[in-house]
Design an enzyme around this catalytic site. Structure first.
Site, short mmCIF file in Angstrom:
data_model
loop_
_atom_site.label_atom_id
_atom_site.label_comp_id
_atom_site.label_asym_id
_atom_site.label_seq_id
_atom_site.Cartn_x
_atom_site.Cartn_y
_atom_site.Cartn_z
N GLU A 1 9.83 6.23 6.66
CA GLU A 1 9.01 5.05 6.50
C GLU A 1 9.66 4.20 5.42
OE1 GLU A 1 4.21 4.48 6.43
OE2 GLU A 1 5.06 6.46 6.15
N ALA B 1 8.61 -0.67 8.15
CA ALA B 1 8.45 -0.02 9.45
C ALA B 1 8.20 1.48 9.31
CB ALA B 1 9.70 -0.24 10.30
N GLN B 2 7.66 2.06 10.40
CA GLN B 2 7.60 3.52 10.53
C GLN B 2 8.66 3.91 11.55
OE1 GLN B 2 4.18 2.13 11.13
NE2 GLN B 2 3.98 2.24 8.92
N VAL B 3 9.33 5.02 11.27
CA VAL B 3 10.35 5.48 12.21
C VAL B 3 9.97 6.87 12.71
CG1 VAL B 3 12.79 6.02 12.50
CG2 VAL B 3 12.12 4.05 11.13
N ASP C 1 20.19 -5.28 2.07
CA ASP C 1 19.30 -4.23 1.57
C ASP C 1 20.08 -2.92 1.42
OD1 ASP C 1 16.93 -3.17 0.64
OD2 ASP C 1 15.97 -3.02 2.61
N1 LIG Z 1 18.07 6.15 13.25
C1 LIG Z 1 17.40 6.88 12.36
N2 LIG Z 1 17.46 8.23 12.40
C2 LIG Z 1 16.76 8.96 11.50
N3 LIG Z 1 15.99 8.44 10.53
C3 LIG Z 1 15.88 7.09 10.45
C4 LIG Z 1 16.58 6.25 11.36
N4 LIG Z 1 16.30 4.97 11.04
C5 LIG Z 1 15.46 5.02 9.99
N5 LIG Z 1 15.21 6.28 9.61
C6 LIG Z 1 14.33 6.71 8.49
O1 LIG Z 1 13.26 5.79 8.36
C7 LIG Z 1 13.32 5.10 7.11
C8 LIG Z 1 12.91 3.66 7.29
O2 LIG Z 1 13.76 3.04 8.23
P1 LIG Z 1 14.39 1.61 7.96
O3 LIG Z 1 15.12 1.18 9.18
O4 LIG Z 1 15.15 1.64 6.69
O5 LIG Z 1 13.05 0.74 7.83
P2 LIG Z 1 12.56 -0.31 6.71
O6 LIG Z 1 13.03 -1.62 7.21
O7 LIG Z 1 11.06 -0.17 6.73
O8 LIG Z 1 13.17 0.11 5.40
C9 LIG Z 1 14.76 5.28 6.63
O9 LIG Z 1 14.89 5.21 5.22
C10 LIG Z 1 15.08 6.67 7.16
O10 LIG Z 1 14.54 7.66 6.31
MG LIG Z 2 15.04 0.75 4.84
#
Ligand SMILES: Nc1ncnc2c1ncn2[C@@H]1O[C@H](COP(=O)(O)OP(=O)(O)O)[C@@H](O)[C@H]1O
Ligand SMILES: [Mg+2]
Length: 418
Positions: A126, A130-132, A248
């Site tokens: 997270e 966003a939530q991933v 970022d």
């Molecule tokens: N492709 C991915 N595979 C595994 N974990 C991911 C992936 N993308 C994002 N994450 C996890 O989700 C978190 C948030 O995703 P991110 O794209 O950085 O969103 P935000 O824009 O909210 O920072 C990341 O810091 C990571 O821990």
């Molecule tokens: Mg991020």
């Protein structure tokens, strides 16, 4: 197109300089972004009180043809860019627009997106936006094929990150595209979006840094920190060379994938190291702005404020230089970087005396944090070369052992979270 901005500028040092505002726009919250063009060489010590003045209080010196845009992340500006693309996003085969609302994401349940079905496995991360989630592709014709993907779920929808990803595919050499997040498809709903992306299974660089904090050594071994720094410098260098600013750069936006486990040679020049740069949500496409554009806004919502933002100077690529410094600092010290101004020179807080290679690191941070202006950016390649030489001279022998140990730590960490 000359607007009356000049007459409203109070400072006398602006007298006689031709400044025209090509556009003043307001967003719904009433904040405006201003687009300045300084067509002539000008020596501006300081000016304040620009219309809607609270936005700009600049101390500028020696600008040549600098275009100032207040906020590259301004919602209206982003919408305008997306609506004027020569190749609109909806023409991409992996772009889907749905009339419905964002589906509810329920863990351990099935979810269909268009013609594909997925099983939502768990939340993997997270960020500020966003939530991933991790999801498995359900393939009716081959039930044993359970390819894993991620869902980056965001409200409201964020087509910008998808746009930047499409640009990377078009601009980067195919041999290095795996160093940046890959999206299989993008789904846009009325109130949100789901980007279906590649899963990187071994946690972020921040996660790795935190694993060492719990061990007796407290910080990542320097061989690994240098190894990763060389890879990071290369990734950002390549991004900048296709005119994208990440915007970022920080330890939670670098992630380790399967390749990190497979790559047992740890060759310093190899591109199969398994570190990937993710999160293009704050990225800036410099091709959409006139040559030599700089920005004046601060990032408020997430990320680090670079020196230029802290001192109200215009910036462009500097924000990523600051992010690299902050990421490398975090690997070396295990804490977030704080900066101080020491007799006019910006430095990180921290006891460099006790650090191996202190002189090189001091120089590294000073060059990354003290960038004279947008026209004299330090060479990332030059810095990478110096770190690579140090690596080859003093650390190449221990890297394999240290990488193997980190692999074990990452696998243990992953198990412990289940
Ligand atoms: N492709 C991915 N595979 C595994 N974990 C991911 C992936 N993308 C994002 N994450 C996890 O989700 C978190 C948030 O995703 P991110 O794209 O950085 O969103 P935000 O824009 O909210 O920072 C990341 O810091 C990571 O821990
Ligand atoms: Mg991020």
């Amino acid at each position: 197109k000359m607007v009356t901005a000049v007459s409203k500028l109070s400072h006398s040092s602006l007298q006689g300089h031709c400044i025209c505002t090509s556009e003043i726009r307001k967003d719904k919250c009433g904040s405006s972004y201003l687009y300045y063009v300084m067509p002539r060489y000008s020596e501006i010590q300081e000016y304040m009180g620009v219309p809607k003045g609270s936005l700009l209080v600049l101390r500028l010196k020696y600008f040549r043809n600098l275009f100032l845009v207040e906020n590259p992340w301004n919602k209206e500006l982003i919408c305008k860019f997306l609506s004027e693309l020569p190749k609109p996003l909806h023409t991409y085969a992996n772009y889907f627009e749905w009339k419905s609302a964002l589906p509810f994401i329920k863990l351990k349940a099935e979810l269909s997106l268009g013609s594909s079905s997925f099983h939502v496995d768990c939340l993997v991360g997270e960020g500020a936006f966003a939530q991933v989630y991790q999801a498995s592709v359900l393939d009716a014709s081959n039930p044993r094929n359970n390819q894993k993907v991620t869902f980056k779920v965001q409200k409201p929808a964020n087509p910008w990150e998808f746009y930047i990803a499409t640009q990377l595919v078009e601009r980067l050499n195919p041999s290095i595209q795996h160093l940046y997040i890959h999206f299989y498809s993008a789904h846009f709903f009325q109130n949100g979006s789901i980007l279906v992306g590649e899963l990187y299974n071994y946690g972020t660089l921040l996660n790795a840094i935190n694993i060492y904090k719990k061990l007796p050594e407290k910080v990542m071994p320097q061989a690994l920190a240098i190894y990763f720094a060389v890879k990071i410098l290369y990734m950002v260098e390549e991004l900048h060379s296709c005119k994208i600013i990440h915007g970022d750069i920080k330890p939670d936006n670098f992630i380790l994938g399967e390749r990190f486990l497979d790559n047992d040679t740890c060759d310093i020049d190899s591109l199969s190291h398994g570190l990937t740069l993710i999160d293009l949500g704050q990225s800036i496409d410099m091709k959409l702005f006139p040559e030599g554009t700089a920005f004046t806004a601060k990032c408020e919502t997430s990320g680090f404020q670079c020196i230029e933002m802290l001192t109200q100077k215009p910036w462009n690529y500097q924000t990523d230089y600051f992010g690299i410094a902050a990421t490398v600092y975090c690997m070396l010290f295990g804490t977030y970087m704080q900066v101080k101004n020491d007799n006019g020179i910006w430095k990180p807080e921290g006891a460099f005396r006790r650090l191996a290679n202190a002189d090189l690191w001091k120089e590294f941070f000073e060059s990354m944090l003290n960038i004279p202006n947008c026209h004299s950016l330090p060479s990332l390649g030059g810095m990478r070369k110096r770190l690579k030489d140090l690596f080859c001279k003093s650390y190449a022998k221990e890297i394999k052992f240290l990488r193997n140990r980190l692999v074990v730590l990452l696998i243990e960490h992953k198990r412990s979270r289940k």
